[in-house]
Design a protein around this motif. Structure first.
Motif, PDB file in Angstrom:
ATOM      1  N   ALA A   1      13.763  16.599 -40.668  1.00 47.77           N
ATOM      2  CA  ALA A   1      13.596  17.323 -41.924  1.00 47.77           C
ATOM      3  C   ALA A   1      13.126  16.380 -43.025  1.00 47.77           C
ATOM      4  O   ALA A   1      12.293  16.730 -43.856  1.00 47.77           O
ATOM      5  CB  ALA A   1      14.915  17.986 -42.325  1.00 47.77           C
ATOM      6  N   LEU A   2      13.653  15.189 -42.956  1.00 50.31           N
ATOM      7  CA  LEU A   2      13.302  14.194 -43.967  1.00 50.31           C
ATOM      8  C   LEU A   2      11.808  13.865 -43.916  1.00 50.31           C
ATOM      9  O   LEU A   2      11.146  13.744 -44.947  1.00 50.31           O
ATOM     10  CB  LEU A   2      14.134  12.931 -43.714  1.00 50.31           C
ATOM     11  CG  LEU A   2      14.411  12.033 -44.909  1.00 50.31           C
ATOM     12  CD1 LEU A   2      14.951  12.845 -46.067  1.00 50.31           C
ATOM     13  CD2 LEU A   2      15.396  10.945 -44.511  1.00 50.31           C
TER      14      LEU A   2
ATOM     15  N   VAL B   1       9.980  16.650 -45.537  1.00 49.33           N
ATOM     16  CA  VAL B   1      10.167  16.624 -46.989  1.00 49.33           C
ATOM     17  C   VAL B   1       9.288  15.537 -47.609  1.00 49.33           C
ATOM     18  O   VAL B   1       8.668  15.730 -48.655  1.00 49.33           O
ATOM     19  CB  VAL B   1      11.653  16.397 -47.341  1.00 49.33           C
ATOM     20  CG1 VAL B   1      11.806  16.040 -48.802  1.00 49.33           C
ATOM     21  CG2 VAL B   1      12.468  17.642 -47.027  1.00 49.33           C
ATOM     22  N   ARG B   2       9.214  14.413 -46.923  1.00 46.73           N
ATOM     23  CA  ARG B   2       8.425  13.311 -47.487  1.00 46.73           C
ATOM     24  C   ARG B   2       6.939  13.604 -47.422  1.00 46.73           C
ATOM     25  O   ARG B   2       6.177  13.168 -48.291  1.00 46.73           O
ATOM     26  CB  ARG B   2       8.764  12.010 -46.763  1.00 46.73           C
ATOM     27  CG  ARG B   2      10.119  11.513 -47.199  1.00 46.73           C
ATOM     28  CD  ARG B   2      10.487  10.160 -46.657  1.00 46.73           C
ATOM     29  NE  ARG B   2      11.717   9.713 -47.316  1.00 46.73           N
ATOM     30  CZ  ARG B   2      12.685   9.026 -46.728  1.00 46.73           C
ATOM     31  NH1 ARG B   2      12.580   8.704 -45.439  1.00 46.73           N
ATOM     32  NH2 ARG B   2      13.744   8.652 -47.393  1.00 46.73           N
TER      33      ARG B   2
END
Lengths: 120, 120
Positions: free
Chosen positions: A109-110, A113-114
């Motif tokens: 998910a990170l 998001v990035r």
DNA sequence: CCAAACCATGGACCGTGGTCTATTGTTTTG
DNA sequence: CAAAACAATAGACCACGGTCCATGGTTTGG
């Protein structure tokens, strides 16, 4: 030592210590005095409470801890104690795997998001 | 899909799904029908529930999951989402360390128990 | 000596996470 | 059509883990 000192040293409230004792995680003896019914806790109990405390933070239930503490201190049957310890260890390792799975999910998910941040 | 199907596929009870929805872990839309007030769940919700389910097993609280799910799906601010995810990841890694400490303790205990067994 | 601090006990209370039940309304199926 | 299955809502209920409070007794420090 009396419960106040134990509470001080362990960082657990008196109520919590009494709760743990009622649930068989620790034990105490009657004080020497004839006039009161204070409980007396040994230094070992402090060590046990430190273990219990960190185990509770790790999410291990009181019921599970009771089994473990009984296996350590009350069991007349070491091979049964072994069984309990091995079982709990296995359980805890499974738990770690589960948490690692969640972390992996979060890592993915990170990344997304990035990417979203990069697309500004 | 309706809640029954979702329950079937996710392995969670209807009650639990409703509880999670009430707590903001998932969301649904009104069904097409004019005559009922059934909720309609997308396929994405199933994936979300699978994640939630395993995270719950790993001991992550509903409140924490709510934060995470909001960060994923509701956040208009990806950098805030990033913060939440990073924070939770850190927390989870600490949790793993705690569990590993407990396991280490149990391993030591195991050695002693096995010595006792050897001393038969 | 006396107040403050301590202790034990029991019960009330709280938040969390979830289940169960009743009621009422809707849809599906034989 | 009618019964069975499904859905929504609200509220009771449960176990767990812990805190708080009231009561009554004991010990300690000034």
């Amino acid at each position: 030592m009396k419960i106040g000192e134990l509470s001080e040293k362990s960082g657990l409230s008196r109520d919590t210590i009494r709760l743990y004792e009622k649930n068989g995680l620790i034990s105490s003896s009657a004080s020497q005095s004839e006039t009161n019914n204070y409980r007396d806790y040994s230094d070992d109990v402090l060590l046990q409470l430190q273990f219990v405390s960190s185990a509770r933070e790790a999410g291990i239930s009181i019921a599970d801890l009771r089994e473990l503490m009984e296996a350590f201190f009350d069991s007349c049957d070491p091979s049964q104690a072994e069984n309990v310890i091995v079982a709990k260890t296995t359980e805890l390792k499974e738990r770690i795997v589960q948490i690692e799975n969640v972390i992996a999910f979060l890592d993915e998910a990170l990344v997304k998001v990035r990417e979203a941040l990069g697309d500004d």
